[in-house]
Design an enzyme around this catalytic site. Structure first.
Site, PDB file in Angstrom:
ATOM      1  CE  LYS A 124      22.000   9.399  45.428  1.00 35.78           C
ATOM      2  NZ  LYS A 124      21.568  10.642  46.103  1.00 35.78           N
ATOM      3  CG  ASP A 164      24.820  11.615  47.008  1.00 36.75           C
ATOM      4  OD1 ASP A 164      23.965  12.175  47.709  1.00 36.75           O
ATOM      5  OD2 ASP A 164      25.385  10.569  47.387  1.00 36.75           O
ATOM      6  CG  PHE A 236      34.903  18.832  56.684  1.00 40.64           C
ATOM      7  CD1 PHE A 236      34.716  19.971  57.435  1.00 40.64           C
ATOM      8  CD2 PHE A 236      36.077  18.685  55.960  1.00 40.64           C
ATOM      9  CE1 PHE A 236      35.689  20.950  57.452  1.00 40.64           C
ATOM     10  CE2 PHE A 236      37.047  19.653  55.985  1.00 40.64           C
ATOM     11  CZ  PHE A 236      36.854  20.798  56.730  1.00 40.64           C
TER      12      PHE A 236
HETATM   13  P1  NDP Z   1      30.188  15.259  50.602  1.00 41.84           P
HETATM   14  O1  NDP Z   1      31.040  14.256  49.894  1.00 41.84           O
HETATM   15  O2  NDP Z   1      30.287  16.687  50.195  1.00 41.84           O
HETATM   16  O3  NDP Z   1      30.479  15.207  52.176  1.00 41.84           O
HETATM   17  C1  NDP Z   1      30.385  14.063  52.953  1.00 41.84           C
HETATM   18  C2  NDP Z   1      31.205  14.337  54.188  1.00 41.84           C
HETATM   19  O4  NDP Z   1      31.038  13.327  55.158  1.00 41.84           O
HETATM   20  C3  NDP Z   1      32.694  14.415  53.899  1.00 41.84           C
HETATM   21  O5  NDP Z   1      33.263  15.377  54.714  1.00 41.84           O
HETATM   22  C4  NDP Z   1      33.157  13.014  54.289  1.00 41.84           C
HETATM   23  O6  NDP Z   1      34.517  12.934  54.611  1.00 41.84           O
HETATM   24  C5  NDP Z   1      32.311  12.784  55.491  1.00 41.84           C
HETATM   25  N1  NDP Z   1      32.191  11.365  55.786  1.00 41.84           N
HETATM   26  C6  NDP Z   1      32.107  10.322  54.941  1.00 41.84           C
HETATM   27  N2  NDP Z   1      31.995   9.177  55.624  1.00 41.84           N
HETATM   28  C7  NDP Z   1      32.006   9.523  56.918  1.00 41.84           C
HETATM   29  C8  NDP Z   1      31.937   8.789  58.119  1.00 41.84           C
HETATM   30  N3  NDP Z   1      31.833   7.473  58.112  1.00 41.84           N
HETATM   31  N4  NDP Z   1      31.962   9.486  59.281  1.00 41.84           N
HETATM   32  C9  NDP Z   1      32.054  10.828  59.303  1.00 41.84           C
HETATM   33  N5  NDP Z   1      32.147  11.559  58.200  1.00 41.84           N
HETATM   34  C10 NDP Z   1      32.125  10.923  57.040  1.00 41.84           C
HETATM   35  O7  NDP Z   1      28.695  14.747  50.528  1.00 41.84           O
HETATM   36  P2  NDP Z   1      27.353  15.556  50.759  1.00 41.84           P
HETATM   37  O8  NDP Z   1      27.552  16.555  51.836  1.00 41.84           O
HETATM   38  O9  NDP Z   1      26.853  15.986  49.459  1.00 41.84           O
HETATM   39  O10 NDP Z   1      26.383  14.401  51.255  1.00 41.84           O
HETATM   40  C11 NDP Z   1      26.319  13.992  52.627  1.00 41.84           C
HETATM   41  C12 NDP Z   1      25.070  13.169  52.836  1.00 41.84           C
HETATM   42  O11 NDP Z   1      23.916  13.933  52.479  1.00 41.84           O
HETATM   43  C13 NDP Z   1      24.952  11.896  52.000  1.00 41.84           C
HETATM   44  O12 NDP Z   1      24.223  10.937  52.742  1.00 41.84           O
HETATM   45  C14 NDP Z   1      24.124  12.341  50.803  1.00 41.84           C
HETATM   46  O13 NDP Z   1      23.462  11.262  50.179  1.00 41.84           O
HETATM   47  C15 NDP Z   1      23.142  13.263  51.514  1.00 41.84           C
HETATM   48  N6  NDP Z   1      22.483  14.229  50.671  1.00 41.84           N
HETATM   49  C16 NDP Z   1      23.202  15.134  49.925  1.00 41.84           C
HETATM   50  C17 NDP Z   1      22.534  16.074  49.166  1.00 41.84           C
HETATM   51  C18 NDP Z   1      23.263  17.161  48.463  1.00 41.84           C
HETATM   52  O14 NDP Z   1      22.596  18.072  47.949  1.00 41.84           O
HETATM   53  N7  NDP Z   1      24.568  17.159  48.415  1.00 41.84           N
HETATM   54  C19 NDP Z   1      21.068  16.063  49.038  1.00 41.84           C
HETATM   55  C20 NDP Z   1      20.405  15.136  49.930  1.00 41.84           C
HETATM   56  C21 NDP Z   1      21.111  14.240  50.677  1.00 41.84           C
HETATM   57  P3  NDP Z   1      35.544  12.330  53.519  1.00 41.84           P
HETATM   58  O15 NDP Z   1      35.403  13.215  52.317  1.00 41.84           O
HETATM   59  O16 NDP Z   1      36.850  12.455  54.214  1.00 41.84           O
HETATM   60  O17 NDP Z   1      35.118  10.913  53.240  1.00 41.84           O
END
Ligand code: NDP
Length: 445
Positions: A124, A164, A236
């Protein structure tokens, strides 16, 4: 092995790294029995070797903003374990990034990658750089500066980073461009690449899709189907939109999305057309969830709250770590939720997991349920090495097959005497055995 003794030593050696401690404890508690039954693991002291990363790289990333002011962020790459394949794991750009969070994620990645059945080790990385509010040019300069330091430590057969939180297609593009210039090669050194320059179809939505395929398998163990179920999704981002799209496609109704400042509740369902709007919002770099509620009359924005208070059949936490705690789990249970499947990494706190399992709610940890993302990255690596492109249907079929296979392994290793499937135990044991056996086979390194 004695979990408390090992944890005391780990905490002493790495004080304050709470997320890392939490992730290690969870795995050790699940594998304790199987570990102690296998003397060859003990004699090779696999446990002490697997909980420490192979190496940790920390470097400074100096970059200039559009006004010419110079900033310095920290960059990291944690190469955790490469017993079964090249190091593999995403890069996270977020202000909250620190060593503890990346070590927890890198550690989890070992078992998740092992579960996919593809040859990938665990890693990571990332930076405490916050992309929010930065211009495109600033993001590009930051990515280039980050790669200038990292490029010499990665490679298609050694370490293959991906995206990520905060690292999507745009950032992977800038990172890949700089790598290509410095290394003078076009190889599959990063995954999540654009479709015209080595990327795989389905990769952007794979984590969300995979999470929903896994949910479908879990429901089937209870004779249930997704069609007609209401679903709360948090986040989101990349994972949330893929999950929302697939739930909708399979006949479920997504009623929430969220951001750090609150959640949107749309009882009429967040249909494919509304998901398109959500993508537009994200692309505008505003990436806040509240305007969604202004666009659609049926939706309301609930400030400062999490979506777990809504009455739903299924909850898919897809935002970030520790976003669903014990009180949230109680609310979900009281409202009749039958399944919680983690799209994000470690979104449920240990207290929440305990409560869900106590009530025998179907609960799957991220390392199994969100493995579809890295699995499709593995499929991207395979296409890159063979220099071919698979069709959308071919990648989706393979992804679906991998998720079904992971589910089967969780059931195999996680079914308790009373028939309840402990997916945490199942995923940890299945993921661990493969890596531990490889470490034993390859000797003391
Ligand atoms: P993104 O940055 O695309 O999205 C994360 C989302 O969650 C954003 O909308 C963000 O809002 C929101 N967010 C952040 N903090 C909070 C909070 N405290 N409460 C509510 N919403 C929140 O990330 P990903 O979708 O890529 O990743 C999301 C999760 O999935 C992470 O844990 C990541 O490690 C995991 N993951 C991702 C993978 C991938 O392929 N992308 C693979 C496996 C796991 P804002 O932008 O406003 O902060």
């Amino acid at each position: 092995m004695n979990v408390d003794t090992i944890m005391n030593d780990l905490v002493k050696r790495h004080p304050g790294e709470v997320e890392y401690h939490q992730a290690v404890r969870e795995v050790l508690e699940s594998i304790e029995e199987v570990y102690n039954e296998n003397p060859h693991f003990r004699s090779a002291n696999i446990v002490d070797r697997i909980i420490e990363p192979d190496r940790v790289m920390v470097f400074k990333v100096p970059w200039a903003d559009d006004q010419g002011s110079v900033h310095v962020n920290l960059g990291y790459r944690i190469q955790f374990n490469n017993a079964i394949g090249p190091y593999k794991g995403g890069l996270r750009f977020h202000a909250s990034v620190n060593l503890s969070i990346l070590k927890f994620l890198g550690f989890e990645q070992i078992f998740k990658n092992s579960l996919t059945s593809l040859p990938m080790g665990g890693a990571k990385g990332g930076s405490d750089f916050d992309p929010k509010g930065k211009s495109n040019a600033e993001i590009m300069r930051f990515c280039q500066a980050f790669m200038m330091e990292l490029w010499n430590n990665i490679g298609p057969d050694t370490d293959v980073p991906a995206g990520d939180i905060g690292v999507g297609g745009r950032e992977i593009g800038y990172l890949y461009g700089m790598y290509r210039k410095l290394a003078r090669e076009n190889t599959g050194v990063l995954t999540g690449k654009g479709i015209n320059w080595g990327g795989s179809l389905i990769r952007p939505e794979a984590t969300g899709f995979g999470c929903v395929y896994f949910t479908k398998e879990m429901l089937a163990t209870k004779g249930e189907i997704l069609k007609g179920k209401t679903v709360a999704i948090s986040g989101f981002g990349n994972v949330a939109w893929g999950a929302a799209l697939k739930v909708t496609e399979l006949g479920g109704k997504v009623v929430t999305l969220s951001g750090p400042d609150g959640y949107v509740y749309d009882p009429e369902g967040i249909s494919a057309e509304k998901i398109e709007y959500m993508l537009e919002l994200r692309a505008s770099n505003e990436d806040i969830v509240a305007p969604y509620a202004l666009e659609f009359d049926s939706a309301q924005f609930v400030q400062g709250k999490r979506p777990w208070e809504v009455k739903v059949d299924i909850a898919l936490p897809c935002a970030t770590q520790n976003e669903l705690d014990g009180a949230d789990a109680e609310l979900l249970i009281a409202n009749g939720c039958i399944c919680v499947c983690e799209g994000a990494n470690m979104p449920c706190t240990p207290e929440a997991i305990e409560k869900l399992q106590e009530k025998q709610v179907l609960y799957a940890p991220g390392k199994a349920a969100n493995a579809g993302g890295v699995a499709t990255s593995g499929l991207e690596m395979a296409q890159n090495s063979m220099k071919i492109n698979w069709s959308r249907a071919e990648v989706d079929d393979r992804l679906h097959h991998i998720m079904t296979n992971i589910h089967e392994n969780c059931v195999k290793y996680g079914t308790n005497a009373d028939g309840y499937v402990d997916y945490v135990k199942g995923a940890n044991i299945a993921g661990f055995l493969k890596v531990a056996d490889a470490m034993v086979d390859q000797g003391l390194l």
